[in-house]
Design a protein around this motif. Sequence first.
Motif, PDB file in Angstrom:
ATOM      1  N   LYS A 186       0.972  -1.176   0.166  1.00 50.91           N
ATOM      2  CA  LYS A 186       0.069  -0.135  -0.188  1.00 50.91           C
ATOM      3  C   LYS A 186       0.830   1.231  -0.096  1.00 50.91           C
ATOM      4  N   PRO A 187       0.351   2.413  -0.217  1.00 46.91           N
ATOM      5  CA  PRO A 187       0.899   3.664  -0.449  1.00 46.91           C
ATOM      6  C   PRO A 187       1.908   3.970   1.078  1.00 46.91           C
ATOM      7  N   THR A 188       0.934   3.433   2.247  1.00 47.05           N
ATOM      8  CA  THR A 188       1.405   3.483   3.461  1.00 47.05           C
ATOM      9  C   THR A 188       2.779   2.861   3.825  1.00 47.05           C
ATOM     10  N   GLY A 189       3.024   1.831   2.873  1.00 45.89           N
ATOM     11  CA  GLY A 189       4.100   0.764   3.174  1.00 45.89           C
ATOM     12  C   GLY A 189       3.605  -0.423   3.676  1.00 45.89           C
ATOM     13  N   ALA A 190       2.534  -0.699   4.062  1.00 48.23           N
ATOM     14  CA  ALA A 190       1.999  -1.882   4.799  1.00 48.23           C
ATOM     15  C   ALA A 190       1.936  -2.962   3.589  1.00 48.23           C
ATOM     16  N   VAL A 191       2.059  -4.208   3.772  1.00 42.70           N
ATOM     17  CA  VAL A 191       1.970  -5.193   2.822  1.00 42.70           C
ATOM     18  C   VAL A 191       0.785  -5.919   3.053  1.00 42.70           C
ATOM     19  N   VAL A 192      -0.003  -6.331   2.193  1.00 41.79           N
ATOM     20  CA  VAL A 192      -1.163  -7.216   2.207  1.00 41.79           C
ATOM     21  C   VAL A 192      -0.664  -8.483   1.332  1.00 41.79           C
ATOM     22  N   GLU A 193      -0.720  -9.572   1.920  1.00 38.73           N
ATOM     23  CA  GLU A 193      -0.537 -10.889   1.070  1.00 38.73           C
ATOM     24  C   GLU A 193      -1.830 -11.476   0.683  1.00 38.73           C
ATOM     25  N   ILE A 194      -2.304 -11.814  -0.505  1.00 40.22           N
ATOM     26  CA  ILE A 194      -3.322 -12.437  -1.241  1.00 40.22           C
ATOM     27  C   ILE A 194      -2.768 -13.993  -1.542  1.00 40.22           C
ATOM     28  N   PHE A 195      -3.238 -14.873  -1.077  1.00 40.95           N
ATOM     29  CA  PHE A 195      -2.789 -16.214  -1.319  1.00 40.95           C
ATOM     30  C   PHE A 195      -4.096 -16.962  -2.047  1.00 40.95           C
ATOM     31  N   CYS A 196      -3.976 -17.136  -3.222  1.00 42.00           N
ATOM     32  CA  CYS A 196      -4.960 -17.711  -4.229  1.00 42.00           C
ATOM     33  C   CYS A 196      -5.125 -19.131  -3.994  1.00 42.00           C
ATOM     34  N   LEU A 197      -6.358 -19.576  -3.312  1.00 40.91           N
ATOM     35  CA  LEU A 197      -6.701 -20.896  -2.823  1.00 40.91           C
ATOM     36  C   LEU A 197      -7.203 -21.649  -4.183  1.00 40.91           C
ATOM     37  N   GLU A 198      -8.345 -21.097  -4.737  1.00 40.79           N
ATOM     38  CA  GLU A 198      -9.028 -21.860  -5.830  1.00 40.79           C
ATOM     39  C   GLU A 198      -9.887 -20.941  -6.418  1.00 40.79           C
ATOM     40  N   THR A 250      -6.866 -19.876 -17.363  1.00 40.82           N
ATOM     41  CA  THR A 250      -6.556 -19.176 -18.812  1.00 40.82           C
ATOM     42  C   THR A 250      -7.522 -18.231 -18.995  1.00 40.82           C
ATOM     43  N   GLN A 251      -8.347 -17.611 -18.090  1.00 38.98           N
ATOM     44  CA  GLN A 251      -9.043 -16.483 -18.062  1.00 38.98           C
ATOM     45  C   GLN A 251      -7.753 -15.336 -18.232  1.00 38.98           C
ATOM     46  N   LYS A 252      -8.753 -14.328 -19.316  1.00 39.90           N
ATOM     47  CA  LYS A 252      -7.684 -13.207 -19.614  1.00 39.90           C
ATOM     48  C   LYS A 252      -8.332 -11.892 -19.265  1.00 39.90           C
ATOM     49  N   GLY A 253      -7.673 -11.008 -18.542  1.00 32.53           N
ATOM     50  CA  GLY A 253      -8.087  -9.556 -18.243  1.00 32.53           C
ATOM     51  C   GLY A 253      -8.489  -9.619 -16.995  1.00 32.53           C
ATOM     52  N   ARG A 254      -9.324 -10.626 -16.297  1.00 32.08           N
ATOM     53  CA  ARG A 254      -9.992 -10.494 -15.302  1.00 32.08           C
ATOM     54  C   ARG A 254     -10.430 -11.887 -14.687  1.00 32.08           C
ATOM     55  N   VAL A 255     -10.119 -12.091 -13.336  1.00 34.29           N
ATOM     56  CA  VAL A 255     -10.692 -13.410 -12.595  1.00 34.29           C
ATOM     57  C   VAL A 255     -11.273 -13.150 -11.407  1.00 34.29           C
ATOM     58  N   THR A 256     -12.151 -14.088 -11.116  1.00 29.81           N
ATOM     59  CA  THR A 256     -12.431 -14.017  -9.367  1.00 29.81           C
ATOM     60  C   THR A 256     -12.034 -15.288  -8.690  1.00 29.81           C
ATOM     61  N   TRP A 257     -11.354 -15.096  -7.578  1.00 28.48           N
ATOM     62  CA  TRP A 257     -10.661 -16.128  -7.035  1.00 28.48           C
ATOM     63  C   TRP A 257     -10.909 -16.266  -5.476  1.00 28.48           C
ATOM     64  N   ILE A 258     -10.919 -17.295  -4.809  1.00 30.08           N
ATOM     65  CA  ILE A 258     -11.125 -17.569  -3.535  1.00 30.08           C
ATOM     66  C   ILE A 258      -9.738 -17.538  -2.894  1.00 30.08           C
ATOM     67  N   CYS A 259      -9.529 -16.675  -1.742  1.00 28.09           N
ATOM     68  CA  CYS A 259      -8.265 -16.368  -1.383  1.00 28.09           C
ATOM     69  C   CYS A 259      -7.927 -16.187   0.170  1.00 28.09           C
ATOM     70  N   LEU A 260      -6.986 -16.478   0.849  1.00 29.20           N
ATOM     71  CA  LEU A 260      -6.822 -15.855   2.053  1.00 29.20           C
ATOM     72  C   LEU A 260      -5.917 -14.725   2.177  1.00 29.20           C
ATOM     73  N   ILE A 261      -6.024 -14.034   3.330  1.00 35.32           N
ATOM     74  CA  ILE A 261      -5.403 -12.414   2.940  1.00 35.32           C
ATOM     75  C   ILE A 261      -4.808 -12.565   4.411  1.00 35.32           C
ATOM     76  N   GLY A 262      -3.526 -12.248   4.124  1.00 30.64           N
ATOM     77  CA  GLY A 262      -2.605 -11.622   5.421  1.00 30.64           C
ATOM     78  C   GLY A 262      -2.516 -10.224   5.406  1.00 30.64           C
ATOM     79  N   GLY A 263      -2.814  -9.639   6.533  1.00 32.08           N
ATOM     80  CA  GLY A 263      -3.094  -8.164   6.773  1.00 32.08           C
ATOM     81  C   GLY A 263      -4.264  -7.647   6.279  1.00 32.08           C
ATOM     82  N   ALA A 264      -5.353  -8.630   6.355  1.00 29.04           N
ATOM     83  CA  ALA A 264      -6.644  -8.032   5.826  1.00 29.04           C
ATOM     84  C   ALA A 264      -7.211  -6.685   6.696  1.00 29.04           C
TER      85      ALA A 264
END
Length: 409
Positions: free
Chosen positions: A75-87, A100-114
């Motif tokens: 982020k601009p503040t320097g804080a890091v957000v981790e997105i772990f793409c599950l499925e 093989t999606q192009k341009g855009r996709v929806t994913w189920i994720c875990l988030i570090g620093g949510a």
Amino acid sequence: MHPKDLSVHDFTYELPEQQIARYPLPERDSSRLLIYKEGALQEAIYRDIYQHLPPDSLLIFNNTKVVAARLLFQKPTGAVVEIFCLEPPPQYADMTTAMTQKGRVTWICLIGGASKWKPGQILEKKMSWNGQEIVLQARYLGKEKDSFAIELSWEPASLTFAEVLHVAGNIPLPPYIKREVEQADSDRYQTIYANTEGSVAAPTAGLHFTDTLFEQLDRKQIQREYVTLHVGAGTFKPVKSETMGEHPMHAEFIDVNTGTIARILQYLDKHITVVGTTSLRTIESLYWLGVKTVHEPNLPLEDLVVHQWDPYELNGMPVTAKAALESLLQYMHARKMDRIITKTSLLIAPGYTFQIPRALVTNFHQPQSTLLLLVAAFVGNDWRKIYTYALENEFRFLSYGDGCLLFRQ
């Protein structure tokens, strides 16, 4: 006893930190191999595993490929957000479609620093690749039960999601390795035969196999077949509930072609060895898919899945492995399908009756994990003897560790 009533505390042991392998050995096939057969234990090296397998037998591998599923956004503040793409979510038919999606996709994720990521805020990451700039954005869509739905979009939109992950992501080493990812991990945390992207963890039993070892297997007429199970993070989660009945198994994509099913049929009366717990769960899931087609030949394809408790609760006359696989092939042929792509959340625990494999190649697994329950189902109470020997003789444990070849009684 129904596996729902099993207490996870009966499947634990003390794992010293120093026996968790933090790095792989320099040579893949130089790892130690503990062999369990007819109640006896002996030691070997992986490169000699062909000496302990019968000629004209069949080895089954999982050819899934680990994707660089960890995305770090600053982020601009320097804080890091981790997105772990599950499925991918259910809107995508299978893993390949989603990757093989192009341009855009929806994913189920875990988030570090949510907590650092406010709803509506768009995270952005810029990279350079092959002389062009890639801009990746992440938008928070909503919270699931224990994960998040995230929309990822990027420019140039001509790139696939698999290509974007390759450039932007990091290989997701298991948390128990307790170190940062290094360049070597991009090679060593993949099997040499990985070719179908979609896993967030490696099918680690296969990490020990090399081209030289494959040549030795060929000389002994030991055949190879490949199935695909895309490993989800849920496979490796320790069981936190008191009993297994309260532990939900994560559903994972499997993909198997008709030729492989036909080859398994040929070897049912000979000897089949599965390399890894994911390969084992895949071929046993094929059996249960076949059982369902025996009972309901016109079952809609979208309902042809394997649920966690199916083996313990499906009613009806017992079905042989031969009849189940033949029925599954007939079901596929009638629908002009050359491969079966579906989901399985099969839980294998003590009380399970194995239908297909005679032997299992696998690493040493975490205490109180579903993988340890699977091993206990395969070898019975001798799992304690196997693990005690491995601990006392300083075998290396978990993903980058040593392994074992277990023959079913």
